[in-house]
Design a protein around this motif. Structure first.
Motif, PDB file in Angstrom:
ATOM      1  N   ARG A  16      21.033 -30.710   3.608  1.00 59.16           N
ATOM      2  CA  ARG A  16      20.202 -30.630   4.868  1.00 59.16           C
ATOM      3  C   ARG A  16      21.025 -29.781   5.759  1.00 59.16           C
ATOM      4  O   ARG A  16      22.226 -29.990   5.913  1.00 59.16           O
ATOM      5  CB  ARG A  16      19.903 -31.683   5.506  1.00 59.16           C
ATOM      6  CG  ARG A  16      18.513 -31.803   6.280  1.00 59.16           C
ATOM      7  CD  ARG A  16      18.448 -33.520   6.763  1.00 59.16           C
ATOM      8  NE  ARG A  16      17.022 -33.328   7.332  1.00 59.16           N
ATOM      9  CZ  ARG A  16      16.596 -34.241   8.290  1.00 59.16           C
ATOM     10  NH1 ARG A  16      17.495 -35.161   8.719  1.00 59.16           N
ATOM     11  NH2 ARG A  16      15.579 -34.290   8.757  1.00 59.16           N
ATOM     12  N   SER A  17      20.245 -28.493   6.525  1.00 64.07           N
ATOM     13  CA  SER A  17      21.057 -28.043   7.540  1.00 64.07           C
ATOM     14  C   SER A  17      20.278 -28.217   8.818  1.00 64.07           C
ATOM     15  O   SER A  17      19.162 -28.215   9.052  1.00 64.07           O
ATOM     16  CB  SER A  17      20.789 -26.529   7.189  1.00 64.07           C
ATOM     17  OG  SER A  17      19.417 -26.245   6.719  1.00 64.07           O
ATOM     18  N   ASP A  43      16.610 -26.695   7.962  1.00 66.39           N
ATOM     19  CA  ASP A  43      15.678 -27.694   7.914  1.00 66.39           C
ATOM     20  C   ASP A  43      15.159 -28.263   9.261  1.00 66.39           C
ATOM     21  O   ASP A  43      13.976 -28.432   9.391  1.00 66.39           O
ATOM     22  CB  ASP A  43      16.235 -28.791   6.887  1.00 66.39           C
ATOM     23  CG  ASP A  43      16.681 -28.600   5.799  1.00 66.39           C
ATOM     24  OD1 ASP A  43      15.821 -28.361   4.792  1.00 66.39           O
ATOM     25  OD2 ASP A  43      17.827 -28.392   5.171  1.00 66.39           O
ATOM     26  N   VAL A  44      16.120 -28.088  10.074  1.00 61.57           N
ATOM     27  CA  VAL A  44      15.939 -28.871  11.472  1.00 61.57           C
ATOM     28  C   VAL A  44      16.661 -27.791  12.536  1.00 61.57           C
ATOM     29  O   VAL A  44      17.683 -27.463  12.326  1.00 61.57           O
ATOM     30  CB  VAL A  44      16.446 -30.117  11.688  1.00 61.57           C
ATOM     31  CG1 VAL A  44      16.149 -30.638  13.099  1.00 61.57           C
ATOM     32  CG2 VAL A  44      15.766 -31.114  10.658  1.00 61.57           C
ATOM     33  N   LEU A  45      15.662 -27.367  13.633  1.00 65.03           N
ATOM     34  CA  LEU A  45      16.318 -26.609  14.831  1.00 65.03           C
ATOM     35  C   LEU A  45      16.223 -27.775  15.861  1.00 65.03           C
ATOM     36  O   LEU A  45      15.105 -27.746  16.116  1.00 65.03           O
ATOM     37  CB  LEU A  45      15.594 -25.580  14.966  1.00 65.03           C
ATOM     38  CG  LEU A  45      15.969 -24.614  16.338  1.00 65.03           C
ATOM     39  CD1 LEU A  45      17.542 -24.342  16.530  1.00 65.03           C
ATOM     40  CD2 LEU A  45      15.293 -23.334  16.541  1.00 65.03           C
ATOM     41  N   GLY A  69      12.056 -19.576  10.983  1.00 64.99           N
ATOM     42  CA  GLY A  69      11.230 -20.279   9.780  1.00 64.99           C
ATOM     43  C   GLY A  69      11.787 -21.728   9.485  1.00 64.99           C
ATOM     44  O   GLY A  69      11.979 -21.814   8.279  1.00 64.99           O
ATOM     45  N   VAL A  70      12.263 -22.375  10.381  1.00 63.01           N
ATOM     46  CA  VAL A  70      12.783 -23.781  10.216  1.00 63.01           C
ATOM     47  C   VAL A  70      11.568 -24.617   9.860  1.00 63.01           C
ATOM     48  O   VAL A  70      10.241 -24.313  10.342  1.00 63.01           O
ATOM     49  CB  VAL A  70      13.418 -24.425  11.380  1.00 63.01           C
ATOM     50  CG1 VAL A  70      14.699 -23.655  11.691  1.00 63.01           C
ATOM     51  CG2 VAL A  70      12.478 -24.373  12.818  1.00 63.01           C
ATOM     52  N   LYS A  71      11.917 -25.510   9.154  1.00 60.15           N
ATOM     53  CA  LYS A  71      10.747 -26.704   8.661  1.00 60.15           C
ATOM     54  C   LYS A  71      10.461 -27.437   9.787  1.00 60.15           C
ATOM     55  O   LYS A  71       9.062 -27.822  10.045  1.00 60.15           O
ATOM     56  CB  LYS A  71      11.341 -27.552   7.833  1.00 60.15           C
ATOM     57  CG  LYS A  71      11.431 -27.016   6.311  1.00 60.15           C
ATOM     58  CD  LYS A  71      11.590 -28.037   5.294  1.00 60.15           C
ATOM     59  CE  LYS A  71      12.160 -27.473   3.845  1.00 60.15           C
ATOM     60  NZ  LYS A  71      13.397 -27.161   3.820  1.00 60.15           N
ATOM     61  N   GLU A 114       6.579 -28.312  11.436  1.00 57.96           N
ATOM     62  CA  GLU A 114       6.476 -29.620  12.194  1.00 57.96           C
ATOM     63  C   GLU A 114       7.405 -29.478  13.679  1.00 57.96           C
ATOM     64  O   GLU A 114       8.248 -28.895  13.770  1.00 57.96           O
ATOM     65  CB  GLU A 114       7.236 -30.575  11.418  1.00 57.96           C
ATOM     66  CG  GLU A 114       7.156 -32.095  11.847  1.00 57.96           C
ATOM     67  CD  GLU A 114       7.983 -32.980  11.177  1.00 57.96           C
ATOM     68  OE1 GLU A 114       7.681 -34.180  11.166  1.00 57.96           O
ATOM     69  OE2 GLU A 114       9.103 -32.391  10.511  1.00 57.96           O
ATOM     70  N   ILE A 115       6.515 -29.842  14.645  1.00 53.60           N
ATOM     71  CA  ILE A 115       7.155 -30.358  16.054  1.00 53.60           C
ATOM     72  C   ILE A 115       7.528 -31.543  16.383  1.00 53.60           C
ATOM     73  O   ILE A 115       6.475 -32.544  16.425  1.00 53.60           O
ATOM     74  CB  ILE A 115       6.225 -29.520  17.106  1.00 53.60           C
ATOM     75  CG1 ILE A 115       5.975 -28.037  16.875  1.00 53.60           C
ATOM     76  CG2 ILE A 115       6.862 -29.632  18.535  1.00 53.60           C
ATOM     77  CD1 ILE A 115       4.953 -27.614  17.638  1.00 53.60           C
ATOM     78  N   VAL A 116       8.727 -31.990  16.872  1.00 54.72           N
ATOM     79  CA  VAL A 116       9.073 -33.374  17.228  1.00 54.72           C
ATOM     80  C   VAL A 116       9.375 -33.109  18.548  1.00 54.72           C
ATOM     81  O   VAL A 116      10.417 -32.402  19.208  1.00 54.72           O
ATOM     82  CB  VAL A 116      10.022 -33.763  16.226  1.00 54.72           C
ATOM     83  CG1 VAL A 116      10.485 -35.163  16.637  1.00 54.72           C
ATOM     84  CG2 VAL A 116       9.841 -33.823  14.837  1.00 54.72           C
ATOM     85  N   VAL A 117       8.795 -33.834  19.379  1.00 51.95           N
ATOM     86  CA  VAL A 117       9.075 -34.228  20.653  1.00 51.95           C
ATOM     87  C   VAL A 117      10.197 -35.228  20.848  1.00 51.95           C
ATOM     88  O   VAL A 117      10.186 -36.312  20.607  1.00 51.95           O
ATOM     89  CB  VAL A 117       8.006 -34.705  21.542  1.00 51.95           C
ATOM     90  CG1 VAL A 117       8.413 -34.852  23.250  1.00 51.95           C
ATOM     91  CG2 VAL A 117       6.851 -33.653  21.621  1.00 51.95           C
ATOM     92  N   GLY A 118      11.487 -34.789  21.142  1.00 50.99           N
ATOM     93  CA  GLY A 118      12.730 -35.611  21.100  1.00 50.99           C
ATOM     94  C   GLY A 118      12.611 -36.733  22.040  1.00 50.99           C
ATOM     95  O   GLY A 118      12.186 -36.917  23.105  1.00 50.99           O
ATOM     96  N   LYS A 119      12.861 -37.936  21.507  1.00 52.91           N
ATOM     97  CA  LYS A 119      13.183 -39.351  22.290  1.00 52.91           C
ATOM     98  C   LYS A 119      14.599 -39.792  21.867  1.00 52.91           C
ATOM     99  O   LYS A 119      15.089 -39.544  20.874  1.00 52.91           O
ATOM    100  CB  LYS A 119      12.043 -40.173  21.814  1.00 52.91           C
ATOM    101  CG  LYS A 119      10.722 -39.661  21.992  1.00 52.91           C
ATOM    102  CD  LYS A 119       9.517 -40.595  21.343  1.00 52.91           C
ATOM    103  CE  LYS A 119       8.504 -39.809  21.384  1.00 52.91           C
ATOM    104  NZ  LYS A 119       7.838 -39.820  23.084  1.00 52.91           N
TER     105      LYS A 119
END
Ligand code: ZN
Ligand code: ZN
Length: 337
Positions: free
Chosen positions: A220-221, A242-244, A295-297, A327-332
């Motif tokens: 994973r990067s 994979d993740v930014l 182009g991150v996942k 995919e957008i993740v709102v950080g917690k």
């Protein structure tokens, strides 16, 4: 750091401090509604790590700025891969939050600092000392911009007596030094059995250098923008990751906050303050553009400005989703990604 570069009457310090003291602000936000909450419980984080296959990222603190007393802690993260832990940034709260993940302190191999602002480095020394009491290995390494070596030496000198008392009492080998490698520019940072780490220089005036990092684990990067104005170099660094994890500023809420502060009589110049914030940080729309270009996942919105609980996840997501289709993740805080 001096504030001489700023226009008179413009003090980000006072404004950020005010953010914590303005619980009623949420009521003035256009999209204020029920939020899903700013953090996971330690039990949720520990369960997610227990079931994890492969490398995991835990967001330890997702709030921007050195503001105490909020639901969201200051910036810090831990990555866990193959039983080894890597901490990125040490805002206030990093030691407690690390402990809440259940990751043992003797798993911590390396600490990385993006830049020397207090919301990213203030708990670096305490993490070392309290971590050592809790089993941190004596060969722990640290990476970050100069003068990290001097800062580490000065801190260890300041706490030498404290460490020596504890070492004598509990028959421990004292922590006397840390393997520090100062990082001033772009290029490879370190490599071990689990990960290859590289850095680039980002734009966060007047801080020089401020760094972004990319961690390439075997499976994973994960890339981190650090604190920066919108920058094409971040998209290049994060290409195909994979993740930014990108810092995110929601401009309408910040503007509302500013107007409320001015209405209360604070000596703030609206245009100058917003110009300053835009020179140093990345609006949500640009975060979406950069992630799409990279182009991150998965894009994780973190270092949230302003870190006000009443801003909903949908409000954070909407301006980003105009440009980013992954995919957008709102950080917690304590969220496992
Ligand atoms: Zn910051
Ligand atoms: Zn900063």
């Amino acid at each position: 750091m001096t504030d001489t570069s700023r226009p008179p009457g413009l003090s980000r310090r006072h404004l950020l401090a005010g953010l914590a003291a303005t619980p009623a602000l949420g009521a003035a936000l256009p999209a204020a509604a029920q939020t899903a909450g700013p953090q996971w419980t330690p039990q949720q984080a520990q369960a997610a790590l227990k079931d994890a296959k492969g490398t995991k990222l835990v967001l330890l603190g997702t709030g921007a700025g050195p503001v105490p007393g909020r639901s969201r802690q200051m910036t810090s993260h831990v990555m866990l891969s193959n039983g080894s832990a890597y901490v990125l940034d040490c805002g206030m709260g990093v030691t407690d939050q690390y402990a809440r993940t259940g990751i043992p302190f003797n798993a911590l191999k390396s600490i990385f600092i993006t830049h020397h602002h207090p919301d990213h480095n203030i708990e670096y020394g305490p993490l070392l000392i309290v971590g050592w009491v809790q089993g941190l290995a004596l060969d722990v390494s640290a990476f970050g911009p100069p003068p990290l070596k001097q800062m580490t030496d000065d801190f260890m000198r300041a706490y030498k007596q404290t460490v020596d008392f504890w070492a004598e009492d509990f028959h421990m080998k004292p922590l006397t030094a840390v393997n520090v490698q100062e990082i001033s520019g772009a290029g490879p940072v370190m490599q071990d059995d689990n990960v290859k780490v590289s850095s680039i220089v980002v734009e966060h005036p007047p801080v020089k250098p401020a760094l972004a990092y990319r961690f390439d684990f075997k499976d994973r990067s994960i890339a981190f923008s650090g604190d920066t104005a919108p920058l094409a170099a971040v998209a290049q660094m994060a290409k195909g990751a994979d993740v930014l994890v990108h810092e995110t500023m929601y401009v309408p809420a910040l503007e509302n906050y500013l107007r409320a502060a001015i209405a209360r009589g604070q000596p703030v110049k609206f245009d100058a303050f917003m110009a300053h914030m835009k020179a140093d940080h990345t609006p949500a729309e640009d975060v979406g553009r950069i992630a799409q270009e990279a182009g991150v996942k998965t894009l994780v919105l973190s270092h949230l400005t302003p870190a006000i609980d009443s801003i909903t996840d949908d409000t954070w997501r909407e301006p980003v989703a105009k440009y980013f289709k992954g995919e957008i993740v709102v950080g917690k805080d304590l969220m496992v990604v």
